[in-house]
Write an enzyme that holds these catalytic residues in place. Structure first.
Site, PDB file in Angstrom:
ATOM      1  N   GLU A   1      43.842  45.761  28.160  1.00  0.00           N
ATOM      2  CA  GLU A   1      42.550  45.781  28.863  1.00  0.00           C
ATOM      3  C   GLU A   1      42.513  44.720  29.968  1.00  0.00           C
ATOM      4  OE1 GLU A   1      39.216  46.911  30.358  1.00  0.00           O
ATOM      5  OE2 GLU A   1      39.921  47.962  28.578  1.00  0.00           O
TER       6      GLU A   1
ATOM      7  N   GLU B   1      33.487  42.120  32.349  1.00  0.00           N
ATOM      8  CA  GLU B   1      34.061  43.372  31.842  1.00  0.00           C
ATOM      9  C   GLU B   1      33.425  43.758  30.505  1.00  0.00           C
ATOM     10  OE1 GLU B   1      36.096  45.226  33.576  1.00  0.00           O
ATOM     11  OE2 GLU B   1      36.257  43.740  35.188  1.00  0.00           O
TER      12      GLU B   1
ATOM     13  N   GLU C   1      42.178  46.953  38.386  1.00  0.00           N
ATOM     14  CA  GLU C   1      40.908  47.352  38.993  1.00  0.00           C
ATOM     15  C   GLU C   1      40.423  46.312  40.001  1.00  0.00           C
ATOM     16  OE1 GLU C   1      38.307  48.068  35.689  1.00  0.00           O
ATOM     17  OE2 GLU C   1      39.160  50.045  35.307  1.00  0.00           O
TER      18      GLU C   1
END
Length: 127
Positions: free
Chosen positions: A75, A34, A82
């Site tokens: 996050e 990420e 996701e």
């Protein structure tokens, strides 16, 4: 009787130890996969150092560092959403887009909270 996942945690100290190892795996995967997480960790490190060096109260230091840590937390949750969406299907779907956009919006709101918090603390202390 409900089916039980083979991954369901055990009890006792072993559970705490394995949960810790899973968390380390999560940090490693986030760092490796990420880009946004790596950027936010950089901002966190710089911001934490600045907060510790500022001539503000211990509580203000805690709040300044805490809102930066909150960005990382949100996050990680966004990245989890996701990953699950992508695991279910890589094809474009309005609900998949919504799920990812909601996670992104949560990160944005957390960043805005951090900017507002830093602005208020610095303004009240130095201006």
């Amino acid at each position: 009787m409900q089916p039980v996942s083979e991954f369901k945690s055990k009890s006792g100290l072993k559970r705490i130890y394995t949960a810790f190892l899973y968390s380390i795996d999560g940090f490693r995967a986030a760092w490796r996969n990420e880009h946004a997480f790596r950027q936010e960790v950089s901002v966190f490190v710089v911001g934490a150092v600045i907060a510790l060096l500022l001539k503000v109260s211990a509580f203000e230091k805690l709040v300044l560092i805490g809102v930066l840590l909150l960005i990382l937390i949100v996050e990680l949750i966004n990245s989890s959403i996701e990953a699950v969406v992508d695991r279910v299907s890589l094809e474009r779907h309005p609900l998949s887009k919504n799920a990812k956009d909601f996670g992104s919006a949560a990160v944005l709101l957390t960043c805005l909270l951090a900017v507002a918090t830093w602005s208020v603390v610095l303004y009240n202390r130095f201006i």
